[in-house]
Each structure stands twice: as C-alpha cells, then as structure tokens.
Design a protein around this motif. Structure first.
Motif, PDB file in Angstrom:
ATOM      1  N   SER A 126       1.955   3.289  -5.838  1.00 12.39           N
ATOM      2  CA  SER A 126       1.858   4.375  -6.789  1.00 12.39           C
ATOM      3  C   SER A 126       0.709   4.007  -7.737  1.00 12.39           C
ATOM      4  O   SER A 126       0.912   3.170  -8.643  1.00 12.39           O
ATOM      5  CB  SER A 126       3.164   4.568  -7.578  1.00 12.39           C
ATOM      6  OG  SER A 126       3.031   5.594  -8.543  1.00 12.39           O
ATOM      7  N   PRO A 127      -0.485   4.568  -7.549  1.00 10.75           N
ATOM      8  CA  PRO A 127      -1.660   4.135  -8.299  1.00 10.75           C
ATOM      9  C   PRO A 127      -1.518   4.217  -9.821  1.00 10.75           C
ATOM     10  O   PRO A 127      -2.171   3.485 -10.546  1.00 10.75           O
ATOM     11  CB  PRO A 127      -2.749   5.085  -7.808  1.00 10.75           C
ATOM     12  CG  PRO A 127      -2.286   5.555  -6.486  1.00 10.75           C
ATOM     13  CD  PRO A 127      -0.813   5.627  -6.584  1.00 10.75           C
ATOM     14  N   GLU A 128      -0.650   5.130 -10.301  1.00 12.30           N
ATOM     15  CA  GLU A 128      -0.465   5.250 -11.746  1.00 12.30           C
ATOM     16  C   GLU A 128       0.374   4.127 -12.314  1.00 12.30           C
ATOM     17  O   GLU A 128       0.246   3.783 -13.497  1.00 12.30           O
ATOM     18  CB  GLU A 128       0.215   6.595 -12.085  1.00 12.30           C
ATOM     19  CG  GLU A 128      -0.650   7.814 -11.858  1.00 12.30           C
ATOM     20  CD  GLU A 128      -0.594   8.287 -10.409  1.00 12.30           C
ATOM     21  OE1 GLU A 128       0.190   7.705  -9.644  1.00 12.30           O
ATOM     22  OE2 GLU A 128      -1.320   9.229 -10.065  1.00 12.30           O
TER      23      GLU A 128
ATOM     24  N   TRP B 199       0.808  -1.216   0.000  1.00 15.99           N
ATOM     25  CA  TRP B 199       0.000   0.000   0.000  1.00 15.99           C
ATOM     26  C   TRP B 199       0.842   1.267   0.000  1.00 15.99           C
ATOM     27  O   TRP B 199       0.437   2.297  -0.517  1.00 15.99           O
ATOM     28  CB  TRP B 199      -0.911  -0.011   1.224  1.00 15.99           C
ATOM     29  CG  TRP B 199      -2.012   1.006   1.214  1.00 15.99           C
ATOM     30  CD1 TRP B 199      -1.993   2.274   1.750  1.00 15.99           C
ATOM     31  CD2 TRP B 199      -3.313   0.861   0.640  1.00 15.99           C
ATOM     32  NE1 TRP B 199      -3.191   2.915   1.555  1.00 15.99           N
ATOM     33  CE2 TRP B 199      -4.025   2.069   0.867  1.00 15.99           C
ATOM     34  CE3 TRP B 199      -3.958  -0.166  -0.053  1.00 15.99           C
ATOM     35  CZ2 TRP B 199      -5.334   2.261   0.442  1.00 15.99           C
ATOM     36  CZ3 TRP B 199      -5.272   0.019  -0.473  1.00 15.99           C
ATOM     37  CH2 TRP B 199      -5.939   1.221  -0.237  1.00 15.99           C
TER      38      TRP B 199
ATOM     39  N   ARG C 137      -9.534   2.034  -5.392  1.00 17.10           N
ATOM     40  CA  ARG C 137     -10.209   1.853  -6.682  1.00 17.10           C
ATOM     41  C   ARG C 137      -9.378   0.968  -7.613  1.00 17.10           C
ATOM     42  O   ARG C 137      -9.904   0.030  -8.234  1.00 17.10           O
ATOM     43  CB  ARG C 137     -10.440   3.218  -7.326  1.00 17.10           C
ATOM     44  CG  ARG C 137     -11.030   3.154  -8.733  1.00 17.10           C
ATOM     45  CD  ARG C 137     -11.238   4.539  -9.305  1.00 17.10           C
ATOM     46  NE  ARG C 137     -10.035   5.362  -9.216  1.00 17.10           N
ATOM     47  CZ  ARG C 137      -8.998   5.255 -10.051  1.00 17.10           C
ATOM     48  NH1 ARG C 137      -9.012   4.349 -11.024  1.00 17.10           N
ATOM     49  NH2 ARG C 137      -7.950   6.065  -9.921  1.00 17.10           N
TER      50      ARG C 137
ATOM     51  N   ASP D 163      -7.802   6.464  -4.498  1.00 17.47           N
ATOM     52  CA  ASP D 163      -7.245   5.984  -5.766  1.00 17.47           C
ATOM     53  C   ASP D 163      -6.697   4.572  -5.633  1.00 17.47           C
ATOM     54  O   ASP D 163      -6.900   3.716  -6.511  1.00 17.47           O
ATOM     55  CB  ASP D 163      -6.138   6.925  -6.250  1.00 17.47           C
ATOM     56  CG  ASP D 163      -6.665   8.296  -6.640  1.00 17.47           C
ATOM     57  OD1 ASP D 163      -7.855   8.390  -6.997  1.00 17.47           O
ATOM     58  OD2 ASP D 163      -5.888   9.269  -6.573  1.00 17.47           O
ATOM     59  N   LYS D 164      -5.996   4.331  -4.537  1.00 15.79           N
ATOM     60  CA  LYS D 164      -5.410   2.997  -4.329  1.00 15.79           C
ATOM     61  C   LYS D 164      -6.491   1.931  -4.196  1.00 15.79           C
ATOM     62  O   LYS D 164      -6.375   0.834  -4.758  1.00 15.79           O
ATOM     63  CB  LYS D 164      -4.512   3.012  -3.098  1.00 15.79           C
ATOM     64  CG  LYS D 164      -3.271   3.878  -3.263  1.00 15.79           C
ATOM     65  CD  LYS D 164      -2.452   3.938  -1.974  1.00 15.79           C
ATOM     66  CE  LYS D 164      -1.222   4.829  -2.153  1.00 15.79           C
ATOM     67  NZ  LYS D 164      -0.411   4.927  -0.923  1.00 15.79           N
TER      68      LYS D 164
ATOM     69  N   ASP E   5      -1.489   8.140   1.958  1.00 20.91           N
ATOM     70  CA  ASP E   5      -2.033   9.103   1.003  1.00 20.91           C
ATOM     71  C   ASP E   5      -2.753   8.404  -0.150  1.00 20.91           C
ATOM     72  O   ASP E   5      -2.531   7.229  -0.433  1.00 20.91           O
ATOM     73  CB  ASP E   5      -0.905   9.981   0.446  1.00 20.91           C
ATOM     74  CG  ASP E   5       0.157   9.151  -0.254  1.00 20.91           C
ATOM     75  OD1 ASP E   5       0.644   8.183   0.357  1.00 20.91           O
ATOM     76  OD2 ASP E   5       0.480   9.455  -1.426  1.00 20.91           O
ATOM     77  N   ARG E   6      -3.642   9.151  -0.805  1.00 21.21           N
ATOM     78  CA  ARG E   6      -4.355   8.702  -1.998  1.00 21.21           C
ATOM     79  C   ARG E   6      -5.078   7.376  -1.798  1.00 21.21           C
ATOM     80  O   ARG E   6      -5.098   6.496  -2.671  1.00 21.21           O
ATOM     81  CB  ARG E   6      -3.383   8.617  -3.185  1.00 21.21           C
ATOM     82  CG  ARG E   6      -2.637   9.920  -3.477  1.00 21.21           C
ATOM     83  CD  ARG E   6      -1.859   9.843  -4.763  1.00 21.21           C
ATOM     84  NE  ARG E   6      -2.751   9.645  -5.902  1.00 21.21           N
ATOM     85  CZ  ARG E   6      -2.323   9.423  -7.154  1.00 21.21           C
ATOM     86  NH1 ARG E   6      -1.018   9.397  -7.399  1.00 21.21           N
ATOM     87  NH2 ARG E   6      -3.179   9.249  -8.135  1.00 21.21           N
TER      88      ARG E   6
END
Length: 226
Positions: free
Chosen positions: A219-221, A191, A202, A199-200, A195-196
């Motif tokens: 890093s979700p991207e 994880w 999803r 997004d993570k 943060d984020r």
C-alpha cells in the motif's frame, strides 16, 4: 451480309485470342514454375536460425507463388516455440518473405532442476541447465500462462523500472496479490498485487536508502519497514 460475317469472324477471333492470352497468363501464374518460389527470405530472426524457419515453413521450391497459402505458412512457423508472430508475403516474381518477431524471455522458472525461460505472456521459450543471471527467478506454485499468480508476477516484471529490475534476484508469488521481491543484497520487498507499480517503485526507491530487512510497499500510502 458478307461484311457482317466478316465482322463476326473478327470478333470471334478476338475472343479466342483474348481467351488464349488469359488462359496462358493463368497457367503461368497458377501452374507453371516460371513464377514459382525461388527464394524464401526470413526477416527479423535474431536467435532462431534462418534454415530452421525455412524448414518449418515447408514451402516447396518452384511452387507457384500465387498458390502458396500464406496463413498456413504463418501457422507452421508459429510452431517454433521462440517465435511470437509471423507474417508471410509474396514478392514477385519468385520471393516469399516471412517476417518474424521472436519471443523475448523476461524471467526464469525452475522446473525439475532446469531453468525454463518464459516471455511476458508466460510462454516457455526454451529450457536451459542454468538461467541467465540477468533474468529474475520466479517462484510459483503452479507456473503457466493460465495461472493468475504467474500472470500477476509477470505484470510486475514488465512494470519494474530498469534501475530496480537489475537489483531483483527473485520474485515470489503465492497468489495474484501475494507478490514479494528478493533483492540481490538479501533484502525483501512485499509488493502485494501488480497494481500501482509506478507508485510502488517510486516509494521503494526512496526507502532503499534506509536500513531495513523487509520493505512493505503493498500500500504505497502506508509503508512499513522491519
């Protein structure tokens, strides 16, 4: 002159009468048990017994309601570990109402073979032999409200959507940015930091349909599967 003297006497009588009324009222309110505490009403408790809260509040029966130090009563009640907030208020003629909000455990921390239940702020609410299965287990090096890793792990716990949270058995935090999730089916999710979280979560929901042993959404991207 006689009229003036009579007027002065009447004014003096009125002053004395007023003083007597005020004095009697003050005595009734601040000294007499007539307006004393006859009922201590507890509101908002779900698991902490009412009698335990009353005992902790330590308000003597028939103490003049006006003399009850509300802040002191609230401070005493907050001495109960499972109470998060307490607010005391007077309800005339003789009721003291104490409204409480209990701490809700969100995770379990293993401590010396026991299960310490902690709330979203990292405060231990109680210690049990075995933690509730519905709560994730936190694996931490130095668990506590002041520990950055503990704080970060709790941020993740609080941010997880219900559908994902119910699949998490364990959350490991080696540091504030080194958080990983162990799912109930044995799969691991890297994880990263707290943060984020939206997004993570999803991205992870989309990835879990694909077979893998480890899912890295730190890093979700740029996600990776192993």
């Amino acid at each position: 002159m006689r009229g003036l003297r009579g007027g002065g006497a009447r004014r003096a009588f009125i002053v004395l009468l007023t003083a007597g009324v005020v004095g009697t009222a003050a005595w009734l309110v601040f000294v007499s048990p007539v307006l004393g505490v006859r009922t201590v009403q507890i509101v908002g408790n779900l698991t902490v017994p009412t009698e335990e809260i009353k005992k902790q509040a330590a308000v003597p029966e028939l103490q003049p309601l006006a003399t009850v130090d509300l802040a002191t009563v609230e401070g005493r009640v907050l001495g109960i570990r499972k109470i998060a907030t307490a607010r005391a208020a007077r309800s005339w003629p003789g009721t003291l109402t104490i409204e409480v909000v209990e701490r809700e455990p969100v995770a379990v921390v293993p401590v010396n073979g026991k299960a310490a239940l902690i709330d979203r702020e990292g405060v231990v609410t109680e210690i049990k032999d075995v933690g509730p299965p519905r709560l994730p287990v936190l694996k931490l090096d130095r668990p506590g409200p002041g520990d950055p890793a503990t704080k970060a792990a709790l941020e993740v716990v609080n941010a997880l959507p219900p559908a994902l949270a119910q699949r998490v058995d364990e959350i490991r935090a080696t540091s504030a940015d080194g958080i990983s999730l162990l799912l109930s089916d044995g799969r691991e999710v890297i994880w990263g930091g707290p943060d984020r979280a939206v997004d993570k979560a999803r991205v992870l929901a989309e990835l879990l349909s694909r077979k893998a042993r480890v899912y890295d959404v730190s890093s979700p991207e740029v996600v990776t599967l192993k």
